[in-house]
Motif scaffolding. Structure first.
Motif, PDB file in Angstrom:
ATOM      1  N   ASP A 101       2.087   3.129   5.558  1.00 16.58           N
ATOM      2  CA  ASP A 101       1.811   2.411   6.807  1.00 16.58           C
ATOM      3  C   ASP A 101       2.225   3.252   8.020  1.00 16.58           C
ATOM      4  OD1 ASP A 101       0.827   0.260   5.397  1.00 16.58           O
ATOM      5  OD2 ASP A 101       2.219  -1.219   6.211  1.00 16.58           O
ATOM      6  N   ILE A 111      -3.507 -11.461   0.214  1.00 18.63           N
ATOM      7  CA  ILE A 111      -2.629 -12.473  -0.392  1.00 18.63           C
ATOM      8  C   ILE A 111      -3.092 -13.874  -0.032  1.00 18.63           C
ATOM      9  CG2 ILE A 111      -0.578 -11.006  -0.586  1.00 18.63           C
ATOM     10  CD1 ILE A 111       0.346 -11.837   2.109  1.00 18.63           C
ATOM     11  N   ILE A 134       1.176  -5.011  -2.281  1.00 22.71           N
ATOM     12  CA  ILE A 134       2.439  -4.260  -2.344  1.00 22.71           C
ATOM     13  C   ILE A 134       3.486  -4.911  -3.250  1.00 22.71           C
ATOM     14  CG2 ILE A 134       2.942  -5.197  -0.042  1.00 22.71           C
ATOM     15  CD1 ILE A 134       4.883  -3.049   0.462  1.00 22.71           C
ATOM     16  N   ARG A 149       2.425   1.872   0.347  1.00 19.18           N
ATOM     17  CA  ARG A 149       2.302   1.330   1.713  1.00 19.18           C
ATOM     18  C   ARG A 149       3.665   0.959   2.271  1.00 19.18           C
ATOM     19  NH1 ARG A 149       0.035  -3.953   2.758  1.00 19.18           N
ATOM     20  NH2 ARG A 149       0.877  -3.410   4.776  1.00 19.18           N
TER      21      ARG A 149
END
Ligand SMILES: CC(=O)N[C@H]1[C@@H](OP(=O)(O)OP(=O)(O)OC[C@H]2O[C@@H](n3ccc(=O)[nH]c3=O)[C@H](O)[C@@H]2O)O[C@H](CO)[C@@H](O)[C@@H]1O
Ligand SMILES: C=C(OP(=O)(O)O)C(=O)O
Length: 422
Positions: free
Chosen positions: A46, A115, A368, A395
């Protein structure tokens, strides 16, 4: 990620800076009128993708040994790279910071973990209250405050980390005072406000559900901002140390940020030795089942329900998780089943039953924290586990392969080209 399971873990591990602080601090840096410096920056995908976005605006950044320098003084308005924007969730913080800096912003919708539904209506509501018009065209959002931004009273319909942060970013240089009610109280929001206040911002009440921001004309950095420890990374290592450790010391932890999590581990029977900034996890062989309900901070974090499932599978009875934040956050469940775990998800409830042994399998990290659960399960399992889409793990987990191998795990990343930057 390839894991040869079965090794017991021992030794020491040091937690990195919080992903969810870092990914807000980097977009916040463009509000400064001086260069800024961050310390304890986690080496995660990220961060690298946010640096690509900064570069597209002529903002130079350099990242080495945990120190990230950002110089926003030559910033220009430019089209942002949609691939990098879509690679993470927090790219939406450029909506708030660009609005604050230029009074307009055009961005594609963000990506991040898949998600379940992740609407941004509360972010847009905050921008509108502050004086911006919002138009959406396909996958692009255009924000414009033709008469500048002005303070406003914003009541959040639900507690949202992202909307609270975006409202702060847009309000910090706005004219007048903004009051955010029903604000999120996560430690990462306090970290962001500390960074901004040290540059001259006037943000009060962070950590409570009412935040007051009086706009200022300029933000100037005088010192390095050290990012707080990642409570989700801490919880992940706590869980794996309890599941297969012979004694693991976890350094750079803020125990106060983890109380909802450590209290559950203690309830399971793990005799954690909690110090001011480190936690020792002793070898533990018997675990009691627990019930967990995820809630906004200071409740049990949704990002920690998955990393706890492998430990739950060792308990002598059924453990239950209800994720009230993301009821559809069950991507780990079918993959853990492939490894032999007795785990099921129905109607927003996850049940983890005692599982005598796990076996290696070919699985995929759908997000993740599902990846974190699979990593722990792979370390516990007999044989080899191959986790595809490991980029999702990278990430947000700082140098995870190196950290695990230092604890005597056997983990490698086979093909770095599968790891997507930009
Ligand atoms: C980069 C970052 O910090 N990510 C974290 C952040 O995500 P993020 O900031 O996206 O999560 P939010 O706190 O905003 O989401 C909380 C809940 O509110 C809902 N909602 C949110 C905004 C909105 O405009 N409308 C709306 O309905 C969401 O669908 C969710 O059910 O907090 C989540 C919840 O702790 C964590 O899992 C993520 O790790
Ligand atoms: C959901 C998460 O991240 P993001 O919001 O960045 O997708 C997470 O860190 O668990």
């Amino acid at each position: 990620m390839i894991i040869q399971g079965g090794n017991r873990l021992s030794g020491e591990v040091t937690i990195g800076g919080a992903k969810n602080s870092t990914v807000a601090l980097i977009p916040a840096a463009i509000l400064a009128d001086t260069p800024v410096q961050f310390d304890t920056v986690p080496d995660i995908l990220d961060v690298h993708n946010l640096m690509i976005i900064l570069k597209s605006m002529n903002v130079k950044s350099e990242f080495s040994h945990g120190v990230l320098d950002i110089d926003p003084t030559q910033i220009i308005e430019a089209e942002l790279p949609s691939k990098a924007i879509k690679s993470l969730r927090a790219s939406y913080y450029f909506m708030g910071s660009l609005l604050g800096r230029f009074h307009r912003a055009t961005l594609t919708f963000p990506g991040g973990d898949n998600i379940g539904p992740r609407p941004i209506d509360q972010h847009l509501k905050a921008f509108k209250a502050l004086g911006a018009t919002v138009s959406e065209n396909g996958g692009t959002v255009h924000l414009e405050a033709q008469n500048g931004l002005h303070g406003a009273r914003i009541f959040m319909d639900m507690v949202s980390v992202g909307a609270t942060i975006n409202a702060i970013l847009a309000a910090v240089r706005a004219e007048g005072t903004t009051v955010i009610e029903n604000a999120a109280r996560e430690p990462e929001i306090i970290d962001l406000a500390t960074f901004l206040n040290n540059m001259g911002a006037k943000i009060r009440g962070v950590g409570t559900d009412t935040i007051r921001i009086t706009g200022v004309n300029t933000l100037q950095s005088m010192n390095t901002h050290t990012i707080i420890a990642d409570r989700i990374e801490s919880g992940t290592y706590l869980s794996l140390a309890a599941a297969l450790g012979d004694g693991v010391m976890i350094h750079n932890v803020i125990p106060e940020h983890l109380e909802s999590f450590t209290s559950k581990m203690i309830e399971m029977g793990v005799d954690l030795q909690i110090d001011s900034d480190r936690i020792f996890v002793p070898k533990t062989t018997r675990f009691k089942p627990i019930h967990v309900k995820t809630m906004p901070y200071p409740g049990f974090a949704t990002d920690l329900q998955q990393p706890l499932t492998p430990l739950m599978s060792l308990a002598e009875g059924d453990s239950v998780i209800v994720d009230t934040i993301y009821p559809k956050r069950v991507k780990h469940v079918p993959e853990l089943q492939k490894m032999g775990m007795q785990i099921e998800a129905h109607d927003g409830t996850i049940v983890v039953k005692h599982t005598a042994t796990l076996h290696g399998a070919n699985v995929s990290a759908g997000e993740i924290r599902a990846g974190a659960a699979l990593t722990i399960a792979g370390l516990m399992a007999d044989g080899t586990t191959v986790i595809n889409n490991a980029g999702n793990i990278l990430r947000g987990y700082d140098r995870i392969v190196w950290k695990l191998n230092r604890l005597h795990a056997n983990v490698s990343i086979e093909d770095d080209s599968s790891v997507k930057i930009g």
